[in-house]
Design a protein around this motif. Structure first.
Motif, mmCIF file in Angstrom:
data_model
loop_
_atom_site.group_PDB
_atom_site.id
_atom_site.type_symbol
_atom_site.label_atom_id
_atom_site.label_comp_id
_atom_site.label_asym_id
_atom_site.label_seq_id
_atom_site.Cartn_x
_atom_site.Cartn_y
_atom_site.Cartn_z
ATOM 1 N N VAL A 64 0.831 -1.199 0.000
ATOM 2 C CA VAL A 64 0.000 0.000 0.000
ATOM 3 C C VAL A 64 0.865 1.247 0.000
ATOM 4 C CG1 VAL A 64 -1.691 1.318 1.334
ATOM 5 C CG2 VAL A 64 -1.950 -1.144 1.091
ATOM 6 N N GLN A 65 1.958 1.233 0.752
ATOM 7 C CA GLN A 65 2.836 2.389 0.787
ATOM 8 C C GLN A 65 3.423 2.683 -0.593
ATOM 9 O OE1 GLN A 65 2.427 -0.082 3.069
ATOM 10 N NE2 GLN A 65 4.092 0.100 4.550
ATOM 11 N N ASP A 66 3.856 1.635 -1.301
ATOM 12 C CA ASP A 66 4.445 1.840 -2.621
ATOM 13 C C ASP A 66 3.395 2.298 -3.629
ATOM 14 O OD1 ASP A 66 7.003 1.282 -1.809
ATOM 15 O OD2 ASP A 66 6.930 -0.827 -2.388
ATOM 16 N N GLN A 67 2.185 1.785 -3.536
ATOM 17 C CA GLN A 67 1.099 2.269 -4.397
ATOM 18 C C GLN A 67 0.857 3.754 -4.175
ATOM 19 O OE1 GLN A 67 -2.365 -0.162 -3.635
ATOM 20 N NE2 GLN A 67 -1.963 -1.447 -5.418
ATOM 21 N N LEU A 68 0.807 4.137 -2.913
ATOM 22 C CA LEU A 68 0.562 5.533 -2.581
ATOM 23 C C LEU A 68 1.702 6.412 -3.068
ATOM 24 C CD1 LEU A 68 -0.957 7.806 -1.152
ATOM 25 C CD2 LEU A 68 0.030 7.027 1.005
ATOM 26 N N LEU A 69 2.940 6.000 -2.818
ATOM 27 C CA LEU A 69 4.093 6.781 -3.266
ATOM 28 C C LEU A 69 4.084 6.956 -4.780
ATOM 29 C CD1 LEU A 69 7.188 5.560 -1.206
ATOM 30 C CD2 LEU A 69 6.256 7.873 -1.301
ATOM 31 N N GLY A 70 3.778 5.876 -5.502
ATOM 32 C CA GLY A 70 3.753 5.940 -6.950
ATOM 33 C C GLY A 70 2.716 6.922 -7.460
ATOM 34 N N ARG A 71 1.527 6.869 -6.883
ATOM 35 C CA ARG A 71 0.450 7.767 -7.327
ATOM 36 C C ARG A 71 0.786 9.222 -6.995
ATOM 37 N NH1 ARG A 71 -4.760 5.736 -8.126
ATOM 38 N NH2 ARG A 71 -5.298 7.929 -8.545
ATOM 39 N N VAL A 72 1.319 9.464 -5.807
ATOM 40 C CA VAL A 72 1.673 10.832 -5.421
ATOM 41 C C VAL A 72 2.783 11.364 -6.328
ATOM 42 C CG1 VAL A 72 2.695 12.236 -3.583
ATOM 43 C CG2 VAL A 72 0.916 10.580 -3.027
ATOM 44 N N SER A 73 3.774 10.522 -6.627
ATOM 45 C CA SER A 73 4.902 10.954 -7.458
ATOM 46 C C SER A 73 4.468 11.271 -8.886
ATOM 47 C CB SER A 73 5.981 9.864 -7.481
ATOM 48 O OG SER A 73 6.481 9.633 -6.179
ATOM 49 N N ARG A 74 3.465 10.543 -9.390
ATOM 50 C CA ARG A 74 3.023 10.744 -10.769
ATOM 51 C C ARG A 74 1.927 11.800 -10.908
ATOM 52 N NH1 ARG A 74 3.140 5.060 -10.459
ATOM 53 N NH2 ARG A 74 0.855 4.983 -10.308
ATOM 54 N N ALA A 75 1.478 12.335 -9.793
ATOM 55 C CA ALA A 75 0.303 13.205 -9.825
ATOM 56 C C ALA A 75 0.552 14.515 -10.572
ATOM 57 C CB ALA A 75 -0.172 13.504 -8.411
ATOM 58 N N GLY A 76 1.759 15.042 -10.495
ATOM 59 C CA GLY A 76 2.053 16.296 -11.182
ATOM 60 C C GLY A 76 1.671 17.530 -10.392
ATOM 61 N N ARG A 77 0.886 17.377 -9.369
ATOM 62 C CA ARG A 77 0.538 18.505 -8.497
ATOM 63 C C ARG A 77 0.211 17.972 -7.108
ATOM 64 N NH1 ARG A 77 -5.115 19.321 -7.894
ATOM 65 N NH2 ARG A 77 -6.401 17.987 -9.229
ATOM 66 N N ALA A 78 0.414 18.830 -6.132
ATOM 67 C CA ALA A 78 0.184 18.420 -4.745
ATOM 68 C C ALA A 78 -1.312 18.379 -4.439
ATOM 69 C CB ALA A 78 0.883 19.381 -3.789
ATOM 70 N N ARG A 79 -1.708 17.367 -3.700
ATOM 71 C CA ARG A 79 -3.087 17.254 -3.229
ATOM 72 C C ARG A 79 -3.075 17.102 -1.710
ATOM 73 N NH1 ARG A 79 -3.667 13.916 -8.110
ATOM 74 N NH2 ARG A 79 -5.337 14.762 -9.427
ATOM 75 N N ALA A 80 -4.188 17.488 -1.111
ATOM 76 C CA ALA A 80 -4.304 17.369 0.336
ATOM 77 C C ALA A 80 -4.409 15.904 0.739
ATOM 78 C CB ALA A 80 -5.544 18.132 0.816
ATOM 79 N N PRO A 81 -3.987 15.559 1.969
ATOM 80 C CA PRO A 81 -4.080 14.158 2.408
ATOM 81 C C PRO A 81 -5.484 13.580 2.286
ATOM 82 C CG PRO A 81 -2.754 15.437 3.947
ATOM 83 C CD PRO A 81 -3.334 16.416 2.973
ATOM 84 N N TRP A 82 -6.513 14.349 2.633
ATOM 85 C CA TRP A 82 -7.873 13.809 2.593
ATOM 86 C C TRP A 82 -8.311 13.500 1.166
ATOM 87 C CZ3 TRP A 82 -11.943 16.015 0.000
ATOM 88 C CH2 TRP A 82 -11.816 17.357 -0.368
#
Length: 203
Positions: A64-82
């Motif tokens: 789950v941590q790696d899935q989350l890291l991958g999605r955050v890294s590929r997002a292109g912009r910052a999103r809030a935790p919620w």
């Protein structure tokens, strides 16, 4: 060592092997909160009230941590935790349940579940800051309205008060971990509140 998301998932199965979450949506948010807490504690991402920013590095070995890291890294912009909880909660819950089911030999899951629940209850009742993962699970289960799975006799308002006390204790003992837990817990609560508002006033 059991990861924080996996430890949270191990608190979920019932005696029949099913998953008696009060709400799978809320449980998914708590799982993402557990992953955010663990990654922030390890310095793999920066967690604030309004953004999640990756800090680099390779895979952690946690699904789950790696899935989350991958999605955050590929997002292109910052999103809030919620927001990440809204986006990733359902998949994260399914993934960590599969991890949980494979975490024990056949027939041993009930024992692992009992051990996990006892560990989380102990950490919540002291509060035990020496077991930050278990303490985080207790706090995040309370935020996700699933705390009764571990501590069925404790009223929700008492659970909320004890969660605040636990976060304060962790902040005193390990400020970085304590701040990460407080932000992850707040994000779980906000995500649930936003979802409820959308359901109450659609469109």
């Amino acid at each position: 060592m059991t990861s924080t998301p996996l430890l949270l998932a191990l608190c979920g199965p019932g005696d029949d092997g099913g998953w008696p979450w009060s709400s799978r949506s809320e449980a998914g948010r708590a799982v993402v909160g557990a992953a955010l807490f663990e990654l922030a504690r390890e310095g793999r991402l920066e967690l604030s009230d309004d953004r999640v920013v990756p800090c680099g590095g390779g895979p952690t070995g946690g699904g789950v941590q790696d899935q989350l890291l991958g999605r955050v890294s590929r997002a292109g912009r910052a999103r809030a935790p919620w927001v990440w909880m809204e986006l990733l909660g359902p998949d994260a819950l399914r993934h960590v349940e599969e991890e949980c089911a494979h975490a024990a030999a056949p027939g041993a899951l009930r024992r692992r579940v009992g051990e996990a629940r006892a560990r989380v209850a102990r950490a919540a009742e002291r509060p035990d800051v020496s077991d930050a993962s278990a303490l985080a699970v207790a706090v995040l289960l309370a935020a996700g309205r699933c705390g009764h799975l571990v501590r069925p006799s404790v009223p929700p308002d008492t659970m909320t008060r004890q969660a605040d006390e636990a976060m304060a204790a962790l902040e005193r003992s390990a400020p970085h971990s304590g701040h990460a837990l407080r932000r992850a817990s707040a994000a779980v609560r906000r995500s649930i509140a936003v979802s409820a508002a959308v359901l109450a006033f659609p469109g």
